[in-house]
Design a protein around this motif. Structure first.
Motif, PDB file in Angstrom:
ATOM      1  N   LYS A  93     -14.737  30.835  39.539  1.00  0.00           N
ATOM      2  CA  LYS A  93     -14.163  31.753  40.528  1.00  0.00           C
ATOM      3  C   LYS A  93     -14.645  33.185  40.274  1.00  0.00           C
ATOM      4  O   LYS A  93     -14.937  33.936  41.198  1.00  0.00           O
ATOM      5  CB  LYS A  93     -12.639  31.709  40.481  1.00  0.00           C
ATOM      6  N   PHE A  94     -14.708  33.528  39.005  1.00  0.00           N
ATOM      7  CA  PHE A  94     -15.187  34.854  38.620  1.00  0.00           C
ATOM      8  C   PHE A  94     -16.602  35.083  39.157  1.00  0.00           C
ATOM      9  O   PHE A  94     -16.888  36.081  39.819  1.00  0.00           O
ATOM     10  CB  PHE A  94     -15.142  34.979  37.095  1.00  0.00           C
ATOM     11  N   PHE A  95     -17.493  34.133  38.891  1.00  0.00           N
ATOM     12  CA  PHE A  95     -18.876  34.312  39.339  1.00  0.00           C
ATOM     13  C   PHE A  95     -18.989  34.280  40.854  1.00  0.00           C
ATOM     14  O   PHE A  95     -19.784  35.010  41.439  1.00  0.00           O
ATOM     15  CB  PHE A  95     -19.780  33.248  38.705  1.00  0.00           C
ATOM     16  N   VAL A  96     -18.183  33.447  41.489  1.00  0.00           N
ATOM     17  CA  VAL A  96     -18.241  33.378  42.950  1.00  0.00           C
ATOM     18  C   VAL A  96     -17.890  34.732  43.552  1.00  0.00           C
ATOM     19  O   VAL A  96     -18.558  35.203  44.483  1.00  0.00           O
ATOM     20  CB  VAL A  96     -17.311  32.272  43.481  1.00  0.00           C
ATOM     21  N   LYS A 130     -17.697  41.200  50.671  1.00  0.00           N
ATOM     22  CA  LYS A 130     -16.474  41.370  49.891  1.00  0.00           C
ATOM     23  C   LYS A 130     -15.310  40.633  50.547  1.00  0.00           C
ATOM     24  O   LYS A 130     -15.090  40.711  51.746  1.00  0.00           O
ATOM     25  CB  LYS A 130     -16.142  42.861  49.782  1.00  0.00           C
ATOM     26  N   GLY A 131     -14.609  39.869  49.741  1.00  0.00           N
ATOM     27  CA  GLY A 131     -13.443  39.162  50.243  1.00  0.00           C
ATOM     28  C   GLY A 131     -13.758  37.818  50.875  1.00  0.00           C
ATOM     29  O   GLY A 131     -12.848  37.081  51.255  1.00  0.00           O
ATOM     30  N   VAL A 146      -2.201  45.361  35.829  1.00  0.00           N
ATOM     31  CA  VAL A 146      -3.233  45.763  34.878  1.00  0.00           C
ATOM     32  C   VAL A 146      -4.218  46.642  35.634  1.00  0.00           C
ATOM     33  O   VAL A 146      -4.850  46.196  36.584  1.00  0.00           O
ATOM     34  CB  VAL A 146      -3.942  44.552  34.277  1.00  0.00           C
ATOM     35  N   PRO A 147      -4.327  47.894  35.243  1.00  0.00           N
ATOM     36  CA  PRO A 147      -5.194  48.802  35.981  1.00  0.00           C
ATOM     37  C   PRO A 147      -6.666  48.416  35.808  1.00  0.00           C
ATOM     38  O   PRO A 147      -7.064  47.899  34.779  1.00  0.00           O
ATOM     39  CB  PRO A 147      -4.905  50.168  35.355  1.00  0.00           C
ATOM     40  N   GLY A 148      -7.414  48.664  36.832  1.00  0.00           N
ATOM     41  CA  GLY A 148      -8.861  48.499  36.735  1.00  0.00           C
ATOM     42  C   GLY A 148      -9.347  47.084  36.923  1.00  0.00           C
ATOM     43  O   GLY A 148     -10.513  46.801  36.725  1.00  0.00           O
ATOM     44  N   LEU A 149      -8.459  46.165  37.330  1.00  0.00           N
ATOM     45  CA  LEU A 149      -8.916  44.802  37.559  1.00  0.00           C
ATOM     46  C   LEU A 149      -9.571  44.712  38.932  1.00  0.00           C
ATOM     47  O   LEU A 149      -9.005  45.147  39.921  1.00  0.00           O
ATOM     48  CB  LEU A 149      -7.742  43.829  37.513  1.00  0.00           C
ATOM     49  N   THR A 150     -10.756  44.147  38.956  1.00  0.00           N
ATOM     50  CA  THR A 150     -11.388  43.903  40.245  1.00  0.00           C
ATOM     51  C   THR A 150     -11.022  42.499  40.684  1.00  0.00           C
ATOM     52  O   THR A 150     -10.423  41.736  39.919  1.00  0.00           O
ATOM     53  CB  THR A 150     -12.914  43.993  40.129  1.00  0.00           C
ATOM     54  N   SER A 151     -11.410  42.143  41.887  1.00  0.00           N
ATOM     55  CA  SER A 151     -11.084  40.796  42.338  1.00  0.00           C
ATOM     56  C   SER A 151     -11.830  39.760  41.497  1.00  0.00           C
ATOM     57  O   SER A 151     -11.421  38.608  41.437  1.00  0.00           O
ATOM     58  CB  SER A 151     -11.415  40.635  43.820  1.00  0.00           C
ATOM     59  N   ALA A 152     -12.906  40.152  40.846  1.00  0.00           N
ATOM     60  CA  ALA A 152     -13.613  39.224  39.968  1.00  0.00           C
ATOM     61  C   ALA A 152     -12.905  39.104  38.622  1.00  0.00           C
ATOM     62  O   ALA A 152     -12.592  38.001  38.166  1.00  0.00           O
ATOM     63  CB  ALA A 152     -15.058  39.668  39.770  1.00  0.00           C
ATOM     64  N   THR A 153     -12.641  40.241  37.995  1.00  0.00           N
ATOM     65  CA  THR A 153     -12.041  40.176  36.651  1.00  0.00           C
ATOM     66  C   THR A 153     -10.631  39.602  36.688  1.00  0.00           C
ATOM     67  O   THR A 153     -10.146  39.078  35.705  1.00  0.00           O
ATOM     68  CB  THR A 153     -12.031  41.555  35.976  1.00  0.00           C
TER      69      THR A 153
END
Lengths: 325, 364, 515
Positions: free
Chosen positions: B173-176, B183-184, A276-283
């Motif tokens: 996890k999202f908020f963390v 980063k990372g 899925v393009p544009g996914l960040t490590s958060a999303t």
């Protein structure tokens, strides 16, 4: 981006879930809501590694197929033992299923991670990899799969566990739907008193279905441990796959044949960040939420529609005691 | 003339009609003793004899009570478990299988952190109040959602609350990741404000006091309040509840709001009193263990003090042995699991009686 | 070699301290229909459950075809060609007829639904059942389900058929059909055992009658040598002269007026249809009908537990003279209106009481909301509990013992006592003496009479017509959710009421059809 490769990863991600949910379906069809499946998967997987490791360290030239066999036997024995504990407590001693299941998950994941995490210390060995066994697991059964194009990559690049998973799912579906044994099992889960009156040995069915289901779920852990992770156990990485397998059972409304597709879909969502393009490590974490959200939606819609065939087995979670009066 | 009896099974099981309190206490105490012995054996086995049987128990005691600090940690862990077990009690009393304590506590913890992140400049007292409210509301919401669907359309609550746990985990996890140190890193830095003041020389002093107060209040609520009575009636028979005019749906939703809110409170205490951050394993599986703790205490909040202490003691004691043998502390889960199995099994002998049929033997 | 299909010798079965069957010896011959007659709780079902492998006798032997049989499970029973049709059907809702019929059978080779369905069709044709083998059980009516049960045992080739109160849920026509089938099966050489407490059916159907009383075997007689009177004597042990006191109603005024009340369940089945009647103060209004004709729904509608589709329920307040419509009000709203309505439901532990709570806490069920604050006030309920234990002679270890552990009669005393303590203006009781011994039953009758004399409007749903006729001032007969008539207790005969229970007056049926 190689689409076929991504799909083959989704399939690989889905296999532990497929084994796990298939095992849970057999449990639930017998009326046992076994919340110990995540624990069984973890210890079933680690048992496989331990078996292979002991074997590979015992001989200078380990044979991969012997390793494969040894790890399978270890995994099956371990899963069987844990399932028997669950059965003995819930069926014979009529302990509460939820509580017993959760205790089993605490025990099973503890046992698995304990040995998986400190394996070299415990066994007193330096070499903690199982290259021969892992290679045997990974060997594609269709050697010419790369000539089959995308289909080959997606479906035939996997080792033997892929075929075992699919076969078990289809056999489970066939047995449940088309055989007397399956009919009896469904009756046990729906209405044990009726099954009993019809001459079905409720206790035996519950034991066999639960143990068989446990072994199948343990195979999910085994695949993850020896094939997917190359025989190196990391106590963190198995994560929520066990619970995802339980979710999958609801998602496919207790049908093993649908579980095949559902597992690959869930597997795909698990690695959504790749395609899925544009996914960040958060999303991407939000993406991993999807299987659970979808499962909740399925749970709500099936309850709303009230279609009897899509409800959980009617006696799910309840103990059965004939001389109740 | 002696009537010959028909062939019959050697062992039969019958429900107990009467059981003296003494005998049932005896079975319970006996099961705990057996559980402790079994735990010792398990430890002997998994440590591969690196430690003697007698040392196991002295080491466990040492680990849990060896120093003032260790005692405090034992009390802290007991209370963390206790809070969730107490939170679950009203739901279970209603026969509502809330498996979602983990998630409810987690969103509570998350809500507290969000409040701190949004308005870090508030005076601490006010900030704590807002955090508290946010956590309780978030936890309640997480409980009410499955409660509502159970009440309205009979959606299976065990499965629903179970799923809600993982929605909460992914949310955290999202908020963390959003807040992560660098980063990372995968962890957020500790919050600098929104901390409970120290008591007994530790950050979590107030947490302990609050949890013990909640435990007593919860006992009183369940036993002496009108709402507690309604919960008991609904749990026993929804038909009876309707017959006397209880609005069953309202009770289900309200009780799940209370159960979720108390879990949310636990989350608030974890953030403000102990960890000062949120992470997906901040509840550490206590949400699941608490279910067993509550069950073993027969849903009595005061008894839960004992059961959660027992589990925490095993956990900490085993961790001490594991670390001294250079093993990982998953050993704790193994030991706790074994103990739980044995105590669960003992319940059978309290509820049922096993009849060995001597006549059948003689007949042959 | 005798002709006995089944012989029981010295069968005893205990449940805890209760002896359900005591040293029972009896015989069932091949090719005969045997009725097992007995009052509720006389041990009929327990005895038959030992033949079908549900229970196992504590003492005694069972012989099938002259050989000693060990029936450990329903499967064993089936191997001895014994098939039982339970009162509560043993069917799996989500399976089809065929799947239910073949459930648990060892088949020859592969499972073939088609083959089995064809065989079921054959059985249906043979006996004139109208059942679709592929229909799911949850889509079926009660009588269809019973038919499936019968098909099930026939399919399994049972030679000995046990039916537990099979007619309770059937219409007269369905009953007659069933009897014809059973007669055919008897002529085919099969043994039929039918558990019942309906004397007319015993007389009409059976060849022999075995009578049980309080767990003991009283004897077996040939039906042709017996009369209803003689059987009743065997069943109850002494001549039935009920001698229930009935005083003249006094100060009768309308208390509850129902007009055109209709109730439909979730599936759209009409349970009550245009029910209109008046309950008056100072009299006992009896309600008679076959089980499941809408009695439960009628009382629940009045109590605020059923949603009314049409109609009104007007309550006349004796104090203020005001009229209140109770239609679609919750039990709580009804109480808030000042309507003192007491209701003893049929399902005592499942609805009227909380089994795991003690007597004190059960006393609070109606009143727990009273008093200030958020906490319970246990003093008054405790006093009430003590009072009821004393006055109604409830046998219990204490006020905190869970009521579930008490005997049926004592449970009922607790429930009735609580409902009477509310000083009701309307008192409703559904089957209040079911499962109770004679003494407890009379205690209940006396309590109902006391209520009537105190000016309460009493509504009594009963199953024993003798009791209804002797106790009630008026008897309302209900059939398929409609009122088929209201008769005077003093002049009514059992035959009249019996006819009305199974037949609607023609005029009303026509009216019903026209709608």
């Amino acid at each position: 981006m190689d689409f076929a490769y991504i799909l083959s990863r989704a399939v690989a991600q889905g296999l532990p879930l497929l084994f796990g949910s298939n095992g849970e379906i057999l449990n639930e069809k017998s009326g046992n809501l076994n919340l110990g499946i995540p624990g069984i998967m973890i210890s079933g997987g680690v048992a496989g590694i331990v078996g292979a490791l002991v074997y590979e360290n015992s001989t200078p030239n380990p044979n991969g197929f012997v390793g494969l066999l040894v790890s399978m036997i270890c995994s099956v024995s371990c899963s069987l033992l844990l399932s028997l504990i669950y059965c003995f407590l819930t069926v014979t001693l009529r302990a509460n299923q939820n509580v017993t299941g959760l205790a089993l998950t605490i025990f099973g994941s503890g046992l698995g991670n304990f040995y998986g995490g400190s394996i070299s210390t415990i066994l007193g060995i330096t070499n903690n990899s199982i290259p021969a066994t892992a290679a045997a697991y990974k060997m594609p059964l269709v050697p010419f799969y790369d000539k089959l194009g995308a289909i080959g990559t997606i479906f035939f690049s996997h080792g033997c566990m892929f075929y075992i998973a699919i076969a078990i799912a289809l056999i489970s579906w066939y047995v449940l739907k088309k055989t007397r044994t399956g009919l009896s099992l469904r009756a046990v889960g729906e209405n044990p008193a009726t099954a009993d009156a019809a001459g079905i040995n409720v206790t035996r069915y519950k034991y066999v279905a639960t143990c068989l289901g446990g072994v199948i779920a343990g195979f999910g852990g085994l695949y993850y441990a020896v094939d997917y992770s190359n025989g190196l156990w990391d106590t963190q990485s198995f994560g929520d796959r066990g619970w995802l397998a339980v979710a999958l059972v609801i998602f496919v409304v207790w049908k093993p044949n649908l579980a095949v597709l559902g597992a690959f879909l869930f597997g795909g969502l698990y690695i959504a960040e790749i395609f899925v393009p544009g996914l960040t490590s958060a999303t991407k974490e939000i993406f991993k939420m999807l299987p659970y959200i979808v499962t909740i939606i399925i749970l709500i819609t099936t309850s709303l529609m009230k279609k009897k065939e899509n409800q959980p087995p009617a006696s799910l979670g309840l103990p059965y005691f004939r001389e109740e009066r | 003339m002696k009537v010959k009896t028909a062939k019959e099974p050697m062992i039969r099981i019958a429900k107990r009609t009467e059981l003296s309190t003494g005998l049932s206490m005896g079975i319970r105490v006996g099961s705990i003793v057996i559980a402790l012995l079994a735990c010792g054996l398990v430890l002997l086995l998994i440590t591969n004899g690196k430690i003697s049987f007698g040392d196991i128990y002295s080491q466990m005691l040492e680990g849990a009570f060896g120093t003032a600090r260790r005692i405090k940690i034992t009390v802290r862990d007991t209370c963390a478990l206790l809070c969730l077990a107490v939170a679950l009690a009203p739901a279970f009393k209603m026969r509502f299988w809330n498996i979602g304590a983990e998630g409810q506590a987690l969103v509570g913890a998350l809500a507290s952190c969000i409040v701190v992140k949004l308005c870090p400049d508030l005076p601490v007292a006010l900030l704590l109040l807002v955090m508290f409210i946010a956590s309780v509301v978030a936890g309640a919401l997480w409980g009410v959602i499955p409660g509502y669907f159970k009440a309205k359309i009979k959606a299976n609550e065990t499965l629903f609350t179970l799923m809600m746990n993982y929605v909460a985990i992914q949310l955290v996890k999202f908020f963390v990741v959003l807040w992560e140190k660098q980063k990372g890193a995968g962890v957020m830095s500790t919050l600098t404000t929104g901390k409970l003041p120290q008591l007994f020389g530790v950050d979590y002093g107030w947490s302990i006091v609050i949890i013990l107060v909640i435990t007593v209040l919860s006992y009183v609520y369940m036993k002496y309040s009108k709402q507690g009575y309604e919960i008991a009636v609904v749990g026993e028979s929804e038909n009876t509840a309707r017959y006397i005019g209880i609005n069953v749906n309202k009770v289900i939703v309200r009780t799940m709001a209370i159960s979720g809110a108390l879990c949310g409170l636990a989350g608030f205490l974890l953030v403000s009193g102990t960890h000062h951050l949120v992470k997906s394993d901040i509840v550490g599986g206590n949400g699941f263990t608490a279910i067993i703790v509550a069950w073993l205490a027969k849903l009595n909040p005061l008894t839960m003090i004992l059961t959660s202490f027992f589990v925490s003691f095993l956990d900490i004691g085993t961790a001490k042995i594991a670390s001294s043998c250079n093993l990982n502390d998953f050993a704790s889960d193994v030991v706790v699991g074994v103990a739980l199995f044995i105590i669960l099994a003992s319940e059978f002998f309290i509820n049922y009686r096993v009849i060995f049929n001597k006549r059948a033997k003689e007949g042959k | 070699m005798s002709n006995a299909a089944i012989e029981l010798k010295g069968i005893t079965k205990r449940f805890g301290s209760i002896t359900a069957n005591k040293n029972i010896s009896m015989t069932v011959a091949k090719g005969e229909i045997l009725s097992i007659l007995g009052e509720n709780g006389s041990g009929k079902t327990t005895l038959m459950n030992m033949l079908s492998g549900i229970y196992h006798p504590d003492e005694g032997q069972i012989f099938v075809d002259g050989k000693e049989a060990s029936i450990q499970s329903p499967k064993d029973a089936f191997n001895y060609k014994i098939g039982m049709i339970h009162q509560h059907f043993k069917l799996v809702d989500i399976l089809t007829v065929t799947e239910n019929v073949i459930l648990g059978l060892k088949g020859e080779g592969k499972l073939s639904i088609k083959k089995s369905a064809a065989k079921i069709k054959e059985i249906c044709d043979m006996y004139g059942f109208n059942i679709d083998p592929m229909k799911k059980i949850y889509e079926m009516s009660v009588s269809e389900k019973q038919t499936v049960e019968i098909i099930k045992v026939i399919y399994r080739g049972a030679q000995i058929l046990i039916l537990d109160e099979p007619t309770a849920v059937l219409t007269p026509k369905e009953t007659e059909n069933l009897f014809n089938i059973l007669r055919n099966m008897r002529d085919d050489g099969k043994s039929i055992i039918i558990i019942t407490h309906k004397l007319n059916e015993v007389m009409a159907l059976s060849d022999k009658v075995a009578v049980l009383r309080k767990g003991e075997y009283i004897g077996t007689v040939l039906t042709k040598d017996a009369t209803e009177q003689s059987l009743t004597e065997m069943m109850v042990g002494k001549k039935v002269s009920l001698n229930i006191e009935r005083t003249e109603p006094h100060d009768c005024e309308n208390r509850l007026v129902l007009t055109n009340v209709s109730v439909t369940n979730k599936e759209g089945v009409q349970l009550l249809k245009n029910v209109s009647f008046t309950a008056k103060s100072g009299e006992i209004l009896g309600i008679a009908g076959i089980a499941g004709s809408g009695q439960k729904e009628l009382l629940e509608a009045i109590a605020g537990l059923q949603h009314l589709k049409t109609g009104s329920i007007i309550y006349h307040d004796p104090k203020t003279g005001k009229e209140e419509d109770l239609r679609n009000k919750t039990p709580l709203q009804i109480r808030d209106l000042g309507v003192r309505l007491s209701f003893v439901p049929e399902d005592r532990l499942g609805m009227g009481l909380v089994g795991s709570m003690g007597i004190t806490d059960n006393m609070m069920l109606r009143s727990y909301k009273g008093g200030k604050g958020m906490f319970l006030h246990r003093k008054d309920p405790k006093d009430l509990a003590d009072k009821i234990i004393k006055e109604l002679e409830v046998v219990t270890p204490g006020t905190e013992t869970p009521v579930r552990k008490l005997s049926g009669g004592n449970i009922q005393k607790v429930l009735v006592g609580r409902e009477i303590a509310a000083a009701p203006t309307v008192f409703m009781a559904a089957y209040p003496v079911r499962g109770l011994d004679i003494n407890s039953s009379y205690l209940i009758y006396n309590l109902l009479n006391a209520q009537k004399e105190g000016g309460t409007a009493v509504i009594f749903v009963g199953e024993d017509l003798d009791v209804l006729i002797e106790l009630c001032d008026r008897i309302l007969v209900i059939c398929h959710g409609q009122i088929s008539g209201i008769v005077d207790g003093k002049s009514a005969t059992k035959e009249d009421i019996g006819m009305m229970m199974t037949n609607l007056p023609t005029a009303e049926v026509k009216e019903g059809d026209a709608q």
